[in-house]
Design a protein around this motif. Structure first.
Motif: not given
Length: 263
Positions: A48-50, A215, A24-25, A20, A52-55, A28
């Motif tokens: 979905e999380e990606i 991370d 995410l990274r 995960r 929602e962050a614009g990815g 980004q």
């Protein structure tokens, strides 16, 4: 943080933990991220999380230890975005801890299947398109168990040793086509929410004094996937807070932490 803009990345085991964090990274950094996991819900949640962050992300569930599932996963990504340009072979299980005398064939096959065979299957599926384009990156996630040993983890350690050997062999076979194959070796990563006295006790083993987080691994992975690592292949970056460089861990060393200057 745009080193991978427009790059199509597939991350196996990307629904939780280290996978995960990778997903995410990489998003980004501008990549289109296909999130694979055995569980459809967790893969979809990360995608979905990606989003929602614009990815841009896609959930591609499936069992990467099965060739049919692997074909389906890659086929879905190719229909949506084209060929996979960066493959991150992260999917892994530790299984139940067993002494070698308690091991059986089913236990061995499951651990080797998820931890090693999946790397072969996904790399075999990704490589032809990379070779045709004369570019591509395969990143494999290893473990300290590849070069050291855990009690009760014979199958897991054998699989991770195989991952490192396979990484080196793939690097040689694919280098003439401009395809790089490298890996990341995590140390003690707190993916299970350890805390309190138990976490403090375990952290005594780590020279840098703390467990890692998912991370902590993402910088090394992004670097190896980027053009900044264009002359690196067949290598592993160890991200473990210094665990593997020591002869003895802190709690049994002949010069213990209690004798260190306060500094």
């Amino acid at each position: 943080m745009t080193r991978l803009t427009g790059t199509t990345v597939l991350i196996t085991g990307g629904g939780q933990g280290i996978g995960r964090a990778f997903a995410l990274r990489f998003a980004q950094e501008g990549a289109r991220v296909a999130v694979n996991d055995l569980g459809e819900e967790v893969a979809a949640a990360v995608a979905e999380e990606i989003g929602e962050a614009g990815g841009e992300a896609l959930a591609v569930p499936g069992d990467v230890s099965r060739a049919g599932d692997v074909d389906g996963i890659f086929g879905r990504v190719e229909r949506e975005w084209g060929p996979v340009e960066v493959l991150v072979n992260n999917a892994a299980i530790t299984g139940d801890q067993r002494h070698f005398l308690e091991a059986d064939e089913a236990w061995w096959d499951r651990l080797l299947g998820v931890n090693l065979k999946s790397v072969f299957l996904c790399s075999r599926r990704a490589a032809p398109a990379m070779v045709e384009r004369r570019s591509g990156v395969i990143l494999n996630v290893s473990s300290g168990g590849a070069t050291r040993a855990h009690r009760g983890f014979t199958a897991y350690d054998a699989a991770k040793g195989g991952v490192e050997a396979l990484t080196r062999a793939l690097a040689l076979d694919l280098a003439p086509y401009g395809v790089r194959v490298n890996g990341v070796t995590p140390g003690f990563i707190n993916t299970y929410g350890l805390g309190g006295e138990e976490l403090s006790r375990r952290e005594e083993v780590v020279p840098l004094g703390r467990y890692g987080t998912p991370d902590d691994l993402t910088g090394a992975a992004v670097f190896l996937a980027s053009a900044e690592a264009s002359y690196i292949t067949g290598q592993f970056i160890v991200v473990d807070g210094g665990v593997l460089v020591q002869q003895r861990s802190a709690n049994v060393d002949t010069f213990p932490l209690t004798r260190f200057p306060k500094g």
